[in-house]
Write a protein that holds these residues in place. Structure first.
Motif, PDB file in Angstrom:
ATOM      1  N   ILE A   1       0.825  -1.213   0.000  1.00  0.00           N
ATOM      2  CA  ILE A   1       0.000   0.000   0.000  1.00  0.00           C
ATOM      3  C   ILE A   1       0.857   1.261   0.000  1.00  0.00           C
ATOM      4  N   GLY A   2       2.182   1.089  -0.104  1.00  0.00           N
ATOM      5  CA  GLY A   2       3.047   2.245  -0.289  1.00  0.00           C
ATOM      6  C   GLY A   2       3.814   2.711   0.926  1.00  0.00           C
ATOM      7  N   LEU A   3       3.941   1.871   1.948  1.00  0.00           N
ATOM      8  CA  LEU A   3       4.653   2.262   3.162  1.00  0.00           C
ATOM      9  C   LEU A   3       5.962   1.494   3.290  1.00  0.00           C
ATOM     10  N   GLU A   4       6.971   2.176   3.762  1.00  0.00           N
ATOM     11  CA  GLU A   4       8.249   1.533   4.049  1.00  0.00           C
ATOM     12  C   GLU A   4       8.196   0.957   5.458  1.00  0.00           C
ATOM     13  N   THR A   5       8.578  -0.285   5.617  1.00  0.00           N
ATOM     14  CA  THR A   5       8.467  -0.946   6.914  1.00  0.00           C
ATOM     15  C   THR A   5       9.836  -1.097   7.574  1.00  0.00           C
ATOM     16  N   SER A   6       9.779  -1.267   8.882  1.00  0.00           N
ATOM     17  CA  SER A   6      10.985  -1.587   9.651  1.00  0.00           C
ATOM     18  C   SER A   6      10.604  -2.593  10.716  1.00  0.00           C
ATOM     19  N   VAL A   7      11.594  -3.286  11.235  1.00  0.00           N
ATOM     20  CA  VAL A   7      11.380  -4.314  12.257  1.00  0.00           C
ATOM     21  C   VAL A   7      12.195  -3.955  13.495  1.00  0.00           C
ATOM     22  N   GLN A   8      11.551  -4.018  14.636  1.00  0.00           N
ATOM     23  CA  GLN A   8      12.240  -3.846  15.918  1.00  0.00           C
ATOM     24  C   GLN A   8      12.237  -5.190  16.629  1.00  0.00           C
ATOM     25  N   GLU A   9      13.403  -5.655  17.032  1.00  0.00           N
ATOM     26  CA  GLU A   9      13.519  -6.974  17.636  1.00  0.00           C
ATOM     27  C   GLU A   9      14.375  -6.874  18.892  1.00  0.00           C
ATOM     28  N   GLY A  10      13.983  -7.559  19.938  1.00  0.00           N
ATOM     29  CA  GLY A  10      14.781  -7.550  21.156  1.00  0.00           C
ATOM     30  C   GLY A  10      14.076  -8.212  22.321  1.00  0.00           C
ATOM     31  N   PHE A  11      14.864  -8.520  23.356  1.00  0.00           N
ATOM     32  CA  PHE A  11      14.334  -9.160  24.553  1.00  0.00           C
ATOM     33  C   PHE A  11      13.757  -8.116  25.505  1.00  0.00           C
ATOM     34  N   THR A  12      12.701  -8.507  26.205  1.00  0.00           N
ATOM     35  CA  THR A  12      12.166  -7.729  27.329  1.00  0.00           C
ATOM     36  C   THR A  12      11.778  -8.705  28.431  1.00  0.00           C
ATOM     37  N   LEU A  13      11.923  -8.254  29.660  1.00  0.00           N
ATOM     38  CA  LEU A  13      11.538  -9.027  30.846  1.00  0.00           C
ATOM     39  C   LEU A  13      10.587  -8.150  31.642  1.00  0.00           C
ATOM     40  N   ASN A  14       9.307  -8.529  31.694  1.00  0.00           N
ATOM     41  CA  ASN A  14       8.345  -7.655  32.373  1.00  0.00           C
ATOM     42  C   ASN A  14       8.326  -7.901  33.870  1.00  0.00           C
TER      43      ASN A  14
ATOM     44  N   ILE B   1      -5.861   2.230   6.809  1.00  0.00           N
ATOM     45  CA  ILE B   1      -4.752   3.078   6.352  1.00  0.00           C
ATOM     46  C   ILE B   1      -4.654   3.029   4.823  1.00  0.00           C
ATOM     47  N   ARG B   2      -5.015   1.884   4.227  1.00  0.00           N
ATOM     48  CA  ARG B   2      -5.043   1.800   2.762  1.00  0.00           C
ATOM     49  C   ARG B   2      -6.059   2.795   2.192  1.00  0.00           C
ATOM     50  N   ALA B   3      -7.287   2.790   2.749  1.00  0.00           N
ATOM     51  CA  ALA B   3      -8.330   3.699   2.266  1.00  0.00           C
ATOM     52  C   ALA B   3      -7.945   5.153   2.506  1.00  0.00           C
ATOM     53  N   PHE B   4      -7.339   5.412   3.663  1.00  0.00           N
ATOM     54  CA  PHE B   4      -6.923   6.774   4.004  1.00  0.00           C
ATOM     55  C   PHE B   4      -5.889   7.289   3.012  1.00  0.00           C
ATOM     56  N   MET B   5      -4.900   6.468   2.676  1.00  0.00           N
ATOM     57  CA  MET B   5      -3.861   6.888   1.738  1.00  0.00           C
ATOM     58  C   MET B   5      -4.426   7.051   0.330  1.00  0.00           C
ATOM     59  N   TYR B   6      -5.342   6.171  -0.052  1.00  0.00           N
ATOM     60  CA  TYR B   6      -5.923   6.256  -1.390  1.00  0.00           C
ATOM     61  C   TYR B   6      -6.737   7.529  -1.563  1.00  0.00           C
ATOM     62  N   SER B   7      -7.413   7.945  -0.496  1.00  0.00           N
ATOM     63  CA  SER B   7      -8.264   9.128  -0.575  1.00  0.00           C
ATOM     64  C   SER B   7      -7.477  10.428  -0.567  1.00  0.00           C
ATOM     65  N   LYS B   8      -6.170  10.318  -0.251  1.00  0.00           N
ATOM     66  CA  LYS B   8      -5.281  11.482  -0.202  1.00  0.00           C
ATOM     67  C   LYS B   8      -5.848  12.577   0.710  1.00  0.00           C
ATOM     68  N   GLN B   9      -6.292  12.143   1.884  1.00  0.00           N
ATOM     69  CA  GLN B   9      -6.811  13.076   2.880  1.00  0.00           C
ATOM     70  C   GLN B   9      -5.697  14.013   3.340  1.00  0.00           C
ATOM     71  N   PRO B  10      -6.037  15.275   3.640  1.00  0.00           N
ATOM     72  CA  PRO B  10      -5.023  16.160   4.235  1.00  0.00           C
ATOM     73  C   PRO B  10      -4.568  15.612   5.584  1.00  0.00           C
ATOM     74  N   GLN B  11      -3.279  15.716   5.844  1.00  0.00           N
ATOM     75  CA  GLN B  11      -2.722  15.083   7.040  1.00  0.00           C
ATOM     76  C   GLN B  11      -1.566  15.906   7.574  1.00  0.00           C
TER      77      GLN B  11
END
Length: 801
Positions: free
Chosen positions: A78-91, A146-156
Motif C-alpha cells: 500500500i506504499g509504506l516503508e516498513t521496519s522491524v524492531q527486535e529484542g528481549f524484554t523481561l516484564n 490506512i489503505r483507504a486513508f492513503m488512497y483518498s489522499k486526505q489532508p494530514q
C-alpha cells in the motif's frame, strides 16, 4: 390513575424500543469489496483476517514468522516503508521473550506529535487459537483503514505510525519494547488500539489516561464516529483494576494516553480453537471500521499536545450520539434531583394525590422484589452449576447458552416484580409507589457521586422519572405515550448494562443483572403500575423464563463449533526418572480418560511448582505414564565465583529438542541481585534486588530455540535451590507419544499450558569448593564487582540428575 387496557401495547412498544436500541449500537450491514477504494470495506478487511488467521501464529511458531513477513509485504504493497524492531524484554511479572514488532510511518506536513495505530499480531499460545478476532481483526482494520486513508489522499498534518506489536498475548512485551527502546516512542502523542475479548457484539470505546479524560472526551466527540458505544462507568472501573492491553504499557511506562476499542460478546471463543474467521461477526468487524476512519481523519490533523487534561468528564452514548459533562456536576445534579422530588411530593400532598402512607407502602413491593430477585438469581445460578457441572469446563465463565440464562433470570426477575406489585400495589396508587424507586435511585447516585463518579450519568433517567412524577402531580393525567417518552432514557441508558455485566464479567454476576432489572422496573413503574392484571403478567413472564431455562438445558451439551475444552499434559520428572499424564480438567471425558483412567486420582505434588495461568488453574488429576526418552536440556554454569560476600553466577540452559517455554523457580529464601536474563533486567525494577512472589523467577517463551542465559548475584552463604520446567507444545504431533486426535466437539483448554511435553528437573549447584577471591572490605556488600574480578570457570554441562 385511570385503568389502562393497553398493557399489551405497552409491552410491545418497550420490546420494540429495546430492539431499536440494540440495532443502533453497531452497523447492521457490511461494506462490500466493491466499495469505493477510498472507503473502508468490511469484505476487504475480512479477506485480511482470513489470510492472517489461517493457522495459529503464537510467538515461536513457524506461522508467527510467516504472518510477520506477510504484514511487511502488505504495508509495502500500500506504499509504506516498513521496519522491524527486535529484542528481549523481561516484564515485572517475570515474563521473558524476544519480540518482533512491525512498524511503518506515514509522514505528515508538520513536526507535531504523531498518531499511533496499534494492534498485536501474535495469537494466544497453548490452545490452537487462530487469533481471527484476537487480534487479526484489529490488524486487518488498520491495514484496510490506512489503505483507504492513503488512497483518498486526505489532508494530514501529523505523522501516522503503524505498530503491529508482538507478544501481547504473553505479557505485553512487544509494546514495552517499543515504548522503552524505540526512538519513535517519544514522538507519539496519542494511541488508537484495536483489541478483542470475544468474537461478536458491539465494540466498546475505553480510554486510558494517567490524569483526566476531559480533553479526550471532547476530541472523541468532535471526531463524530457514527456508532459510539461507551460510558464513563467503564472508564472509572477500568482505572481501578489491573489492566492488560498494549495501551496500558504506553500509559504506564510512556505516559502516552489513547483509546482502546474492543468487543466482548462471544467470550466463549476468546483464546480458543474457535477464534477463527467463521466465528468472527462481520458486523463487529464493520463496527471497528466505523471507529477508525473518522478518528484517523480527525486526529491526524489536530494538535495532539492538546489532548491532555487534568479534569474528568462523565460521558455516555445514546443511539448515534455521545453526551458528556464535567464530574463536578454529578453531586449537585443528585442534590437538585432530591430537592425536586421532595418539592413534587409536597405539591402532591397539598393536592391530595400523594399520601405519605402510600409512599411508605411503596417500599414493600419494590424492596421485596429487589431482595428476592437477587437471592433467587444468586442461588439459582449455583443450582444450575450443580445440575450442569460441565459449565465449569469453560474457564472464562460464560457458557455457549449464556444468553439464554440471561433471558431466563431477567424474565424471572420481571415476573417477581409483577408478583410483588400484584399483591402489594394497586393501579390507583402506582404513582404514590413510584416515589420508592426514585428515592432509592437518588440514594444510589449519591453513593456513586462519592465513590464511582463515572457512573454519574445514571442520574439522567431519574430526572426524567421525577419530571414524569411532577407532571402527574400537577395534571393528574395518565398517558401511555407520555410515559413511554419519559421512560426512554431509562431503557436507553440502563437496559444495556443488564446484558453487558454478565457478558463482560461472567455468568456469576447474573444476580447483578437481576437487581438491575428490578431497579429498571422501578423506573418503568408509571407504565407497569398501570397494568390491571399484574398477576397474569407475572405468570406470563414466569412461563417465558421457564422457556428460556428449557432452551438453555436443551442446548447445554457440546457440538462442533461449541466445543468442550479439555487438557492433557505429559510431565517427565528427570529427578526421579518418572512420568505422569495430567490435566487441569474437573470433568474428564472419554478422550482424557484414555490417558488418566476411569478412576480419577488427584494430582499429587504436581502443583508444587505453580505454572502461571490466567485463572490460576492447577493440575487436578494424574496417572502414571510410560517414561519416554525425551532429550533433556543442557545446563551449563558459565561462571560461578565469590567476590567478597557475593556469589556471582551465570547459567545457560540450552534445549536439545524444539521447545517453546522455560519456567524457572527458586527457593523462596533465595534473594537475587542484579538479575538479568538474556541480557535484560526487569522493566521498571527499583533497586538491584529482584522482586518476586513465591517460587517463580521467570517464564521464558523461546523463539528459534535460543538458549536461556541467567546471571545474578546471591549471598555466598545463601542456599542454592533452583528448578526448571522445559515445555514443548507438540504433544499432539510428537511421534514419541502418538496421542490420538480429539473428537470434533472437543478443543484444547485455553489460558493454561496445554497439549505440552514437560521436563522437570533441578538446576544442580556446584558440589566442588567454590573459588574465593580475597577482596578489601566494601561498604556495599551487594555492589557489583567488575568483570575483570570475576574468574572464568570452565563451563561444565550438568545433565546428571
Amino acid at each position: 390513575m385511570k385503568k389502562n387496557p393497553t398493557s399489551i401495547l405497552a409491552v410491545v412498544c418497550i420490546l420494540a424500543i429495546l430492539g431499536i436500541i440494540y440495532a443502533t449500537m453497531m452497523p447492521q450491514w457490511i461494506s462490500k469489496e466493491e466499495e469505493a477504494l477510498a472507503e473502508f470495506s468490511t469484505e476487504r478487511a475480512l479477506n485480511q483476517v482470513e489470510i492472517i488467521a489461517q493457522k495459529p501464529h503464537y510467538v515461536g511458531s513457524t506461522n508467527h514468522e510467516l504472518v510477520a513477513n506477510y504484514l511487511k509485504l502488505e504495508l509495502n504493497r500500500i506504499g509504506l516503508e516498513t521496519s522491524v524492531q527486535e529484542g528481549f524484554t523481561l516484564n515485572d511479572k517475570g515474563l521473558l521473550v524476544k519480540s518482533k514488532n512491525i512498524l511503518a510511518r506515514l509522514k505528515g506536513t508538520n513536526n507535531s506529535k504523531a498518531l499511533l495505530l496499534l494492534s498485536h499480531y501474535d495469537s494466544a499460545p497453548h490452545s490452537f487459537s487462530k487469533g481471527a478476532s484476537d487480534d487479526a481483526s484489529g490488524v486487518a482494520t488498520i491495514l484496510e483503514g490506512i489503505r483507504a486513508f492513503m488512497y483518498s489522499k486526505q489532508p494530514q498534518k501529523n505523522d501516522i505510525i503503524i505498530l503491529f506489536s508482538d507478544a501481547e498475548e504473553l505479557g505485553l512485551n512487544g509494546a514495552a519494547l517499543f515504548v522503552n527502546k524505540h526512538p519513535w516512542a517519544k514522538d507519539v502523542g496519542l494511541v488508537i488500539n484495536f483489541e478483542a475479548r470475544g468474537s461478536s457484539g458491539p465494540s466498546y470505546m475505553l480510554m486510558e489516561t494517567n490524569k483526566g479524560n476531559e480533553a479526550l472526551v471532547r476530541e472523541f466527540s468532535n471526531a463524530k464516529t457514527k456508532y459510539p458505544v461507551s460510558n464513563s462507568l467503564m472508564y472509572s472501573i477500568y482505572k481501578m483494576l489491573p489492566n492488560d492491553t498494549d495501551l496500558t504499557v504506553f500509559r504506564e511506562q510512556g505516559n502516552i494516553q489513547g483509546f482502546n476499542f474492543a468487543f466482548i460478546d462471544g467470550h466463549y471463543n476468546y483464546h480458543t480453537q474457535q477464534d477463527d474467521v467463521q466465528h468472527l461477526n462481520k458486523m463487529t468487524l464493520a463496527h471497528q471500521g466505523t471507529y477508525l476512519m473518522p478518528l484517523l481523519k480527525y486526529f491526524s490533523n489536530i494538535d495532539l499536545n492538546e489532548t491532555n487534561s487534568t479534569a474528568d468528564d462523565v460521558y455516555f452514548t445514546v443511539p448515534f450520539s455521545f453526551i458528556s459533562y464535567p464530574f463536578t456536576w454529578v453531586f449537585p445534579m443528585t442534590v437538585i434531583a432530591l430537592g425536586l422530588l421532595i418539592l413534587f411530593i409536597f405539591i402532591g400532598k397539598a393536592k391530595r394525590v400523594i399520601t405519605f402512607r402510600e409512599i411508605f407502602k411503596g417500599f414493600v413491593p419494590f424492596l421485596g422484589a429487589l431482595i428476592i430477585s437477587g437471592l433467587v438469581t444468586f442461588l439459582g445460578w449455583k443450582i444450575v452449576l450443580q445440575i450442569y457441572p460441565q459449565y465449569s469446563d469453560l474457564l472464562n465463565g460464560f457458557t455457549y447458552n449464556g444468553h439464554a440464562y440471561i433471558g431466563a433470570f431477567v424474565t424471572l426477575s420481571i415476573a417477581i416484580c409483577f408478583a410483588f406489585y400484584h399483591n402489594f400495589s394497586e393501579t390507583k396508587t402506582a404513582m404514590n409507589h413510584f416515589v420508592a424507586p426514585l428515592l432509592l435511585w437518588i440514594v444510589i447516585n449519591m453513593f456513586l457521586a462519592n465513590s464511582l463518579t463515572g457512573a454519574g450519568f445514571l442520574i439522567i433517567p431519574v430526572y426524567f422519572g421525577i419530571f414524569l412524577f411532577g407532571i402527574f402531580v400537577i395534571t393528574q393525567h395518565y398517558s401511555l405515550g407520555l410515559n413511554l417518552i419519559f421512560t426512554l432514557p431509562a431503557l436507553i441508558i440502563v437496559a444495556p448494562f443488564i446484558v453487558m455485566f454478565p457478558i463482560g464479567l461472567g455468568l456469576k454476576i447474573l444476580f447483578g443483572s437481576a437487581i438491575l432489572t428490578v431497579l429498571l422496573f422501578g423506573l418503568l413503574l408509571p407504565i407497569f403500575g398501570g397494568f390491571i392484571r399484574k398477576g397474569a403478567w407475572a405468570a406470563f413472564f414466569f412461563i417465558v423464563s421457564i422457556g428460556f431455562f428449557v432452551y438453555a438445558g436443551y442446548h447445554s451439551g457440546y457440538e462442533h463449533g461449541e466445543a468442550k475444552s479439555n487438557s492433557l499434559v505429559y510431565v517427565y520428572n528427570a529427578n526421579t526418572n518418572s512420568a505422569v499424564w495430567t490435566t487441569y480438567d474437573v470433568n474428564l471425558d472419554d478422550w482424557t480418560k484414555t490417558y488418566l483412567g476411569e478412576k480419577n486420582q488427584k494430582a499429587v505434588g504436581l502443583n508444587a511448582l505453580p505454572l502461571a495461568s490466567k485463572y490460576d488453574s492447577g493440575f487436578t488429576y494424574s496417572a502414571i505414564a510410560p517414561v519416554v526418552d525425551v532429550p533433556k536440556p543442557t545446563i551449563t554454569f558459565l561462571k560461578d565465583s565469590v567476590v567478597g560476600n557475593n556469589r556471582y553466577m551465570k547459567i545457560q540452559i540450552t534445549p536439545n529438542r524444539k521447545v517453546n517455554r522455560y519456567d524457572i523457580f527458586a527457593h523462596p529464601k533465595m534473594t537475587f541481585f542484579n538479575f538479568k536474563a538474556n541480557g535484560v533486567s526487569t522493566s521498571d525494577q527499583k533497586g538491584n534486588r529482584l522482586e518476586r512472589d513465591g517460587m517463580k523467577i521467570l517464564c521464558y517463551y523461546v523463539v528459534g530455540n535460543e538458549p536461556l542465559v541467567m546471571e545474578f548475584y546471591i549471598n555466598k552463604s545463601s542456599i542454592f535451590d533452583m528448578d526448571l520446567i522445559e515445555s514443548s507444545f507438540d504433544l499432539m504431533t510428537n511421534p514419541l507419544f502418538k496421542v490420538k486426535s480429539r473428537a470434533d466437539w472437543m478443543m484444547p483448554t485455553p489460558f493454561v499450558l496445554n497439549d505440552a511435553v514437560l521436563i522437570q528437573q533441578k538446576i544442580k549447584r556446584y558440589t566442588a569448593p567454590l573459588p574465593v577471591i580475597e577482596t578489601a572490605p566494601v561498604k556495599d556488600s551487594l555492589a557489583v564487582a567488575k568483570d575483570s574480578l570475576k574468574p572464568d570457570i570452565k563451563p561444565q554441562p550438568n545433565n546428571s540428575l
